[in-house]
Design an enzyme around this catalytic site. Structure first.
Site, PDB file in Angstrom:
ATOM      1  N   ASP A 151       0.743  -1.203   0.122  1.00 22.65           N
ATOM      2  CA  ASP A 151      -0.269   0.267   0.188  1.00 22.65           C
ATOM      3  C   ASP A 151       0.528   1.360   0.357  1.00 22.65           C
ATOM      4  OD1 ASP A 151      -2.659   1.494   0.573  1.00 22.65           O
ATOM      5  OD2 ASP A 151      -1.846   1.676   2.953  1.00 22.65           O
TER       6      ASP A 151
ATOM      7  N   ASP B 282      -0.083   4.640   1.147  1.00 20.01           N
ATOM      8  CA  ASP B 282      -0.523   6.126   1.915  1.00 20.01           C
ATOM      9  C   ASP B 282      -0.415   5.543   3.570  1.00 20.01           C
ATOM     10  OD1 ASP B 282      -1.690   8.032   0.313  1.00 20.01           O
ATOM     11  OD2 ASP B 282      -3.490   6.261  -0.038  1.00 20.01           O
TER      12      ASP B 282
END
Length: 223
Positions: A12, A14
Site C-alpha cells: 500500500d 498512504d
C-alpha cells in the site's frame, strides 16, 4: 493460509510508504471546520484505506455535512495536490523497497489512490518508486471493487504472475488487511499509533514501522 516462503511483495502507499495521512487530516479538517465540525480519529479510523468515493460518503454522513460527497471530493482533491507534492517517506520504506528490488524479489504498489494523486505523491520519491515492477491504482479499469474487496491485490499479483499464497502484503489500514486476507495472502500490518490494534486481527505480523520487518522470517533475502 500458506506458510511457504514469500516470493512476491505488495505495498500500500498512504501511511505505509509515504506519510500522506497528515495531509489528508489537515485538508479535511480545514473543510469540515467551516461547518463547525471536527475530523478526529473516531471518524478517520473508518476512512483509512478505503476508496475516495466511499470514504467521502462516510465522512459527509458521519459529520452530517451540508455538502455532497462529490462537492467535498472536488474541494479536497484540489487542496491535497499541493500537500502531497512535498510528503515524506515513512521510516524504513525506501530501504526495504531497495533491498527487495536489489534481491530480485518482484514488488508492486497496490493503492486505493487515483493514478493522478499517486503521481503527485511520489514527486520527491520517483527514484525509488521506479523500482516497482508494476503499480495498480484505485481507478485501474480492472478494479471492480475497492478495498476491503481483494480486487486490487489480486490484480497486482496477476501482473507479477504471482501465486497469492506466496505473496506478502504490507498494509496500514484495516480495510487493506481484510482485502489481503480475502486475496489469500499474508499481511504485515503497520498501523498508525492512533489506531486500535484490535482492528488488525488476522494479520500475520503487526509492526510499528518497516524497519522492524525481518525478511528472513518469510524466506526473503536477509538484509
Amino acid at each position: 493460509m500458506s506458510d511457504s516462503p514469500a516470493r512476491y511483495v505488495l505495498f500500500d502507499v498512504d501511511g505505509l510508504l509515504l506519510d500522506t495521512e497528515i495531509v489528508y487530516t489537515r485538508v479535511t479538517q480545514g473543510i469540515v471546520s467551516r461547518f463547525g465540525k471536527t475530523f478526529d480519529w473516531s471518524i478517520k479510523a473508518n476512512m483509512i484505506g478505503r476508496a475516495e468515493a466511499e470514504s467521502s460518503r462516510y465522512l459527509v454522513e458521519a459529520l452530517d455535512l451540508p455538502i455532497t460527497a462529490e462537492e467535498y471530493l472536488v474541494e479536497r482533491n484540489d487542496r491535497l495536490k499541493e500537500g502531497f507534492a512535498t510528503c515524506d517517506a515513512m521510516p524504513g520504506a525506501e530501504a526495504l523497497v531497495r533491498h527487495l528490488h536489489g534481491s530480485g524479489i518482484p514488488i508492486a504498489v497496490a493503492t486505493s489512490s487515483t493514478r493522478e494523486l499517486f503521481e503527485i505523491k511520489i514527486t520527491r520519491h520517483v527514484h525509488w518508486f521506479n523500482l516497482f515492477d508494476t503499480t495498480v491504482s484505485g481507478d485501474d479499469p480492472e478494479i471492480r471493487q475497492a478495498k476491503p474487496a481483494p480486487d486490487i491485490f489480486l490484480t497486482a499479483a496477476s501482473r507479477l504472475d504471482a501465486n497469492p499464497a506466496e505473496t506478502l502484503v504490507f498494509e496500514d489500514a484495516p480495510s487493506g488487511l481484510t482485502a489481503g486476507i480475502a486475496a489469500g495472502m499474508r499481511v504485515i500490518a503497520i498501523p498508525d499509533p492512533n489506531m486500535d490494534r484490535d482492528r488488525y486481527r488476522g494479520a500475520t505480523q503487526i509492526l510499528d514501522n518497516l524497519n522492524q520487518f525481518d525478511p528472513a522470517k518469510f524466506g526473503l533475502p536477509a538484509r
